[in-house]
Scaffold this motif. Sequence first.
Motif, PDB file in Angstrom:
ATOM      1  N   ILE A 143      33.942  66.953  39.484  1.00 61.98           N
ATOM      2  CA  ILE A 143      34.809  68.084  39.782  1.00 61.98           C
ATOM      3  C   ILE A 143      34.885  69.014  38.583  1.00 61.98           C
ATOM      4  N   SER A 144      35.108  70.304  38.855  1.00 57.84           N
ATOM      5  CA  SER A 144      35.261  71.276  37.776  1.00 57.84           C
ATOM      6  C   SER A 144      36.528  70.964  36.987  1.00 57.84           C
ATOM      7  N   ASN A 145      36.407  71.054  35.696  1.00 59.50           N
ATOM      8  CA  ASN A 145      37.501  70.692  34.802  1.00 59.50           C
ATOM      9  C   ASN A 145      38.332  71.923  34.450  1.00 59.50           C
ATOM     10  N   ARG A 146      39.580  71.950  34.844  1.00 55.05           N
ATOM     11  CA  ARG A 146      40.421  73.109  34.527  1.00 55.05           C
ATOM     12  C   ARG A 146      40.739  73.191  33.040  1.00 55.05           C
ATOM     13  N   GLU A 178      29.124  66.309  27.435  1.00 57.58           N
ATOM     14  CA  GLU A 178      30.062  65.370  26.823  1.00 57.58           C
ATOM     15  C   GLU A 178      30.845  64.680  27.932  1.00 57.58           C
ATOM     16  N   TRP A 179      30.159  63.732  28.610  1.00 66.55           N
ATOM     17  CA  TRP A 179      30.685  63.180  29.851  1.00 66.55           C
ATOM     18  C   TRP A 179      32.015  62.455  29.682  1.00 66.55           C
ATOM     19  N   ASN A 232      34.934  68.510  28.956  1.00 71.64           N
ATOM     20  CA  ASN A 232      33.620  68.797  29.511  1.00 71.64           C
ATOM     21  C   ASN A 232      33.758  69.708  30.725  1.00 71.64           C
ATOM     22  N   LYS A 233      32.684  70.436  31.076  1.00 70.86           N
ATOM     23  CA  LYS A 233      32.757  71.368  32.200  1.00 70.86           C
ATOM     24  C   LYS A 233      33.069  70.657  33.506  1.00 70.86           C
ATOM     25  N   VAL A 234      32.474  69.470  33.712  1.00 69.40           N
ATOM     26  CA  VAL A 234      32.822  68.661  34.880  1.00 69.40           C
ATOM     27  C   VAL A 234      33.288  67.292  34.421  1.00 69.40           C
ATOM     28  N   ILE A 235      34.185  66.718  35.185  1.00 65.68           N
ATOM     29  CA  ILE A 235      34.674  65.376  34.915  1.00 65.68           C
ATOM     30  C   ILE A 235      34.556  64.551  36.191  1.00 65.68           C
ATOM     31  N   ALA A 236      34.584  63.242  36.023  1.00 64.07           N
ATOM     32  CA  ALA A 236      34.281  62.352  37.133  1.00 64.07           C
ATOM     33  C   ALA A 236      35.533  61.822  37.809  1.00 64.07           C
ATOM     34  N   GLN A 237      35.445  61.728  39.128  1.00 60.63           N
ATOM     35  CA  GLN A 237      36.391  60.968  39.920  1.00 60.63           C
ATOM     36  C   GLN A 237      35.563  60.122  40.894  1.00 60.63           C
ATOM     37  N   ALA A 238      36.192  59.372  41.773  1.00 56.75           N
ATOM     38  CA  ALA A 238      35.446  58.603  42.759  1.00 56.75           C
ATOM     39  C   ALA A 238      34.807  59.537  43.775  1.00 56.75           C
TER      40      ALA A 238
END
Length: 364
Positions: free
Chosen positions: A114-117, A126-127, A132-138
């Motif tokens: 998802i896009s990181n606000r 930079e995961w 980071n520009k995007v970050i992880a969710q399920a």
Amino acid sequence: MTDLKSNSLNPTPQSGCDPHGQIIGQGDFQYRVNTQWGRLNAKQTPVENCHDMAFDSKGRLIMVTDHPQNNFIVYSKEGELLDAWGSQFPGAHSIKIVNENGEDFMYVVDSGWISNRHWDGKSYNEWDSPYNKVIAQAGFIAKLSMDGRVLFTISHPQTIGIYTPDQPFRPTDIAIAPNGDLYVTDGYGSDYLIQYDSNGRYIRHWGGQDNSDPNYNLVNTHGVSVDLRSPENPHLIVSSRFEQALKRFTLDGQFIEKIETPGAYIGGPVYSGDHFFAPVCWSHYNDENAVDSGFISVFDKNNQIVANLGGTQPEYINGALQPMVSTWDIFNHVHGIAIDDDGNLYVGQWRANNTYPFKLEKIK
């Protein structure tokens, strides 16, 4: 053999060298690059990454993108915009369209990015960083009607006891067998291939990275397909992208064969007659997956590569495929492919500076 060191990392198509009109490929697989086919008004219909595409039974090309304004862009075969919609799939990554009793349905795979606000405006890889520009969710999988109604979803495998809560689930692709069974690659999560029935009920899973028999290992398993070229022997072809290989399995998960693709971080197959085409996101160059180094490999009925579109000509020596690499002048990172009835290719890219799909027009 091509001297890999003679290929410069620059220029790339989006750095001033538009490949429009170039002819690429080898042998019977040569194409003219049309970079204008899918270009749209970026303010009205923006894209981020053009992750995947598929044709429906009406001949429309439906593309999934992870742009928050429109997850789905629908084209005519002439490249005209027919529709754009959707914001509920922020990590849209793969699409498959199936026809059931005369009606089309689509499966969409959301990888969970998802896009990181809180993005700092500069961090892209930079995961583990909160900036980071995007970050992880399920992630999850959804079956939809063609007008976008969700019919059911498949969520984190911890809900049915396959995974423990600490195991990530970020699926990357899905394949549908003739009997309706679903095969899902968890290529950004825990690297298993999970089989469900047509109603999304769990059957089995295999893969991961810690098997006593390494043939069953899957590493960044990015794509999967059901190979029906021999109807009497249907099986799976699965990418193990960071092994630079494809692997063949029976439909119940028994290992058949490893197809080495040295130099190519390769995705799952898209079929056309006796051949299949596979997207290569990166070339392995200078001991790393190199920036802006994608291409497309074409495999024959014996699963040998006969052409590389935007890549060096394949060469086998004593039966062993030699390392391949991008020609650096066509693609950034090839991610999704669709093929029309005339043999033309439509190519979506990841990290290509918001580029719309290219059309590769087959030269007769």
